[in-house]
Design a protein around this motif. Sequence first.
Motif: not given
Ligand SMILES: [Zn+2]
Length: 252
Positions: A61-63, A65-68, A174-176, A221-223
């Motif tokens: 979703t995006h680069a 570090i917590d997703h990579m 993701g984090d959107a 991405g979170h929750g």
């Molecule tokens: Zn995140």
Amino acid sequence: MSEAAENVFCFGGTDVNWIILREGTDLTLIDGGWPGDVPAVEESIRSIGQKPEDVRAILLTHAHIDHMGAVEDFHRRFATPVYADPIEVHHARREYLEQAGADDVDKGPMPQTQEWWEKVQKVGATKELKIDDVRPVGAGPLDIPGRPIAVPTHGHTSGHAAFHLPDSRAVITGDALLTAHPTSLFDGPQLCPWFFAHSLQDALAALDALEVLDADVILPGHGDPLRRDIAEAVGIARRHAHDSGYDPSRKA
Ligand SMILES: [Zn+2]
């Protein structure tokens, strides 16, 4: 773990989620937790009776570090192809970095932000990862297991993307759009706390792209995953934007 829809699985690691789509015995992995979450990602794949080598494609979703974590690890170990928004490809290659660092952590509510920061340093928060060989996603259903559709939602990072699964009426935001974060003061649909966002204005505008999707299963991405109409969830996030720190005077 929750099977949010048929063959759509959501797993949680160190306060971050990843998603697995299954089609037959082929898998797509969407995001991969922190570097320290790699064993948990492997375990999650085994928990549905599969193995890491079954992952045919990875979406990022995006680069951040917590997703990579497992994205970089699987790509290196198994040569699994990685895809991201055409803009985010450059971020994944670390041609530039749009990630909050130790200084930004001071901007969050205390003590929870400091506690979170100490926790995530143990899973590789300050590790430097990059993935050179990332492929840009095209428009429409991607020819990978689950056939997700990329939804540009630029703002949290310049090339952030969500992924829509029309047949499952699900959206991986993701984090959107989050439903909680350890550094947030409230739970429920919300923007990612402001000090993690690259552009506050764009992150707010990105909600417009989510709002119009046909979806009532929200995988953030979170929750926790949320079963709610996406337009309603976006409405709530917009009303709480100020509480999430989305004050345009903070970042241009
Ligand atoms: Zn995140």
